[in-house]
Motif scaffolding. Structure first.
Motif, short mmCIF file in Angstrom:
data_model
loop_
_atom_site.label_atom_id
_atom_site.label_comp_id
_atom_site.label_asym_id
_atom_site.label_seq_id
_atom_site.Cartn_x
_atom_site.Cartn_y
_atom_site.Cartn_z
N TYR A 8 0.86 -1.20 0.00
CA TYR A 8 0.00 0.00 0.00
C TYR A 8 0.89 1.23 0.00
CZ TYR A 8 -2.97 -3.72 1.82
OH TYR A 8 -3.62 -4.90 2.00
N PRO A 9 1.43 1.60 -1.17
CA PRO A 9 2.44 2.68 -1.20
C PRO A 9 1.92 4.05 -0.76
CG PRO A 9 1.85 1.95 -3.42
CD PRO A 9 1.17 1.03 -2.49
N SER A 10 0.59 4.24 -0.67
CA SER A 10 0.11 5.57 -0.26
C SER A 10 0.29 5.78 1.24
CB SER A 10 -1.35 5.75 -0.66
OG SER A 10 -2.11 4.70 -0.07
N THR A 11 0.54 4.70 1.99
CA THR A 11 0.79 4.86 3.43
C THR A 11 2.27 4.63 3.69
OG1 THR A 11 0.50 2.52 3.88
CG2 THR A 11 -1.47 3.89 3.99
N THR A 12 2.83 5.34 4.66
CA THR A 12 4.23 5.11 5.01
C THR A 12 4.45 5.36 6.48
OG1 THR A 12 6.51 5.81 4.69
CG2 THR A 12 4.83 7.47 4.26
N SER A 13 5.41 4.63 7.04
CA SER A 13 5.73 4.82 8.46
C SER A 13 6.94 5.72 8.63
CB SER A 13 5.98 3.47 9.11
OG SER A 13 7.09 2.87 8.47
N MET A 14 7.45 6.27 7.50
CA MET A 14 8.70 7.05 7.59
C MET A 14 8.44 8.54 7.72
SD MET A 14 11.40 5.22 5.12
CE MET A 14 10.37 4.95 3.72
N PHE A 15 9.24 9.18 8.56
CA PHE A 15 9.15 10.62 8.75
C PHE A 15 10.55 11.21 8.62
CE2 PHE A 15 5.69 8.80 11.22
CZ PHE A 15 4.62 9.55 10.76
N PRO A 16 10.67 12.49 8.21
CA PRO A 16 12.00 13.10 8.22
C PRO A 16 12.48 13.26 9.66
CG PRO A 16 10.32 14.73 7.70
CD PRO A 16 9.63 13.41 7.74
N PRO A 17 13.81 13.29 9.90
CA PRO A 17 14.30 13.47 11.27
C PRO A 17 13.84 14.80 11.85
CG PRO A 17 16.10 13.65 9.70
CD PRO A 17 14.91 13.19 8.93
N VAL A 18 13.59 14.81 13.17
CA VAL A 18 13.08 16.02 13.83
C VAL A 18 14.15 17.11 13.81
CG1 VAL A 18 11.94 16.91 15.88
CG2 VAL A 18 11.83 14.46 15.35
N ALA A 19 15.40 16.73 14.25
CA ALA A 19 16.49 17.70 14.26
C ALA A 19 17.37 17.46 13.04
CB ALA A 19 17.30 17.54 15.52
#
Ligand SMILES: [Zn+2]
Length: 320
Positions: free
Chosen positions: A281-292
Motif C-alpha cells: 500500500y504505497p500511499s501509506t508510510t511509516s517514515m518521517f523526516p528526522p526532527v532535528a
C-alpha cells in the motif's frame, strides 16, 4: 605504490585529486602572500590540473609558472613533489585515458571510513561488540545497494522517455543513464566531430560519448546495450540472474520473505509486516523526516567537559 607496480605492472595507479589539492592549498597558504595572490595561484593550479590534453597542460603550466615567479618555495614544492613525479596520476590530460568510472579521489573509501567511525563511536569496544556493529553496518549498506538497484530497474524517469534510451531503461543504473543524458546535451555542440568530442566518457566510464550518440540519432536508432560497459548493467548480487525484462519474476524473493517471516520472533514479524505493507500500500508510510537536522560530516565531536574516564581511555576491559 611500489607494491602495485610490482604486482600489477600494467595497472595505472591514480592518486587522489582531492588530497593533492588539499596539500597544495595548505602550502600556498603558508608560503604565498598577500591573500589576493593565493587566490590567483589556486585558480591557475585548478586550470592546470583540469587540462584535457598534453598541449593544453604545457600551455597552462607556463601560465602557472608565470604567476608563481615571485613564490619560488611554493612553485618548487608543487613542481618537485607533484607535477614532475606524478602528473600522469592525477592531471586530467592523463587520467582521461584511464577507465576509472569516475573514481579520481578516495571519496568512496573516506565515506565508508566515516560511516564506520560514526557507528563505532570510540576505540575501546571489545571484539564481539565491534564485530556485531561492523556486521550490521555492512548488512544495512548491502540493503541500501539492493534498494538502489531496484530503483534503477523500476523507476521511470520522464526525461528518459526518448527512444534513444529504449534499450537501456530498467537495464542500466540510473547513474549511467544520467551520464549518457549529459553527453546527449553536448550533441548539439559536438555532432559527429571526434576532435571536438574528445570522447572522455567513452575512455573513462565505458559509456557512449556525444559524437557516438550523434551517430545513433542520425540513423536513427536506440543506443545498443553492447555500447555500454558491463559494469553499469550489474543491478543484482545474484550470479545467475537474468537481465531480460520478459523473464523478470519475484517468485524467488517472495519465497525467501515467507521463509524468513516464519523464522522471526514476534517483534521481527511485526517489523517485516510493516515493511511489506509499505510496498503493498504505497500511499501509506511509516517514515518521517528526522526532527532535528542530522550532522553528516566529520567524526563525532566530544564535549571536553563531559568526557568520562571511559571515553578518554583506549584500554579495553581485560575480562573480554
Ligand atoms: Zn566522442
Amino acid at each position: 605504490m611500489n607494491a602495485v607496480e610490482n604486482v600489477f605492472p600494467k595497472a595505472m595507479n591514480l592518486l587522489c585529486l582531492f588530497h593533492i589539492c588539499k596539500n597544495v592549498k595548505a602550502k600556498c597558504k603558508m608560503t604565498v602572500f598577500p591573500k589576493k595572490k593565493q587566490v590567483q595561484i589556486m585558480e591557475a593550479w585548478e586550470a592546470l590540473i583540469y587540462s584535457y590534453d598534453e598541449a593544453q597542460y604545457y600551455m597552462k603550466l607556463a601560465i602557472f609558472e608565470g604567476i608563481c615567479s615571485s613564490c619560488s618555495i611554493f612553485y618548487d614544492y608543487v613542481h618537485e613533489q607533484w607535477l614532475i613525479p606524478h602528473k600522469e596520476r592525477f592531471v586530467e590530460a592523463w587520467t582521461n585515458r584511464v577507465m576509472h568510472f569516475g573514481n579520481t579521489t578516495t571519496q568512496r573509501v573516506e565515506s565508508a571510513h566515516w560511516s564506520l567511525k560514526r557507528i563505532l563511536q570510540d576505540s575501546i569496544g571489545d571484539i564481539c561488540s565491534v564485530w556485531e556493529t561492523i556486521n550490521s553496518m555492512i548488512v544495512l549498506q548491502h540493503n541500501e545497494i539492493i534498494a538502489s538497484f531496484e530503483k534503477s530497474i523500476i523507476q521511470k524517469v520522464h526525461r528518459y522517455s526518448n527512444r534513444l534510451y529504449a534499450n537501456l531503461r530498467g537495464v542500466l543504473s540510473k547513474n549511467a543513464i544520467d551520464h549518457i543524458a549529459a553527453e546527449y546535451d553536448r550533441v548539439k555542440y559536438v555532432s559527429i566531430d571526434q576532435t571536438e568530442c574528445r570522447c572522455t566518457i567513452r575512455t573513462t566510464h565505458g559509456l557512449p560519448c556525444a559524437c557516438e550518440i550523434a551517430r545513433y540519432s542520425m540513423i536513427p536508432r536506440s543506443i545498443p546495450l553492447d555500447a555500454i560497459h558491463g559494469w553499469w548493467s550489474k543491478l543484482t548480487f545474484h550470479v545467475d540472474a537474468s537481465s531480460q525484462p520478459s523473464e523478470l519474476s519475484v517468485k524467488h524473493e517472495i519465497d525467501v520473505i515467507v521463509k524468513k517471516f516464519e523464522e522471526l520472533d514476534v517483534p521481527g514479524k511485526i517489523s517485516l509486516k510493516g515493511k511489506l505493507r509499505e510496498i503493498a500500500y504505497p500511499s501509506t508510510t511509516s517514515m518521517f523526516p528526522p526532527v532535528a537536522k542530522v550532522k553528516t560530516k566529520g567524526a563525532p565531536k566530544k564535549d571536553k567537559s563531559k568526557v568520562s574516564k571511559r571515553d578518554k581511555s583506549t584500554k579495553r576491559d581485560p575480562s573480554w
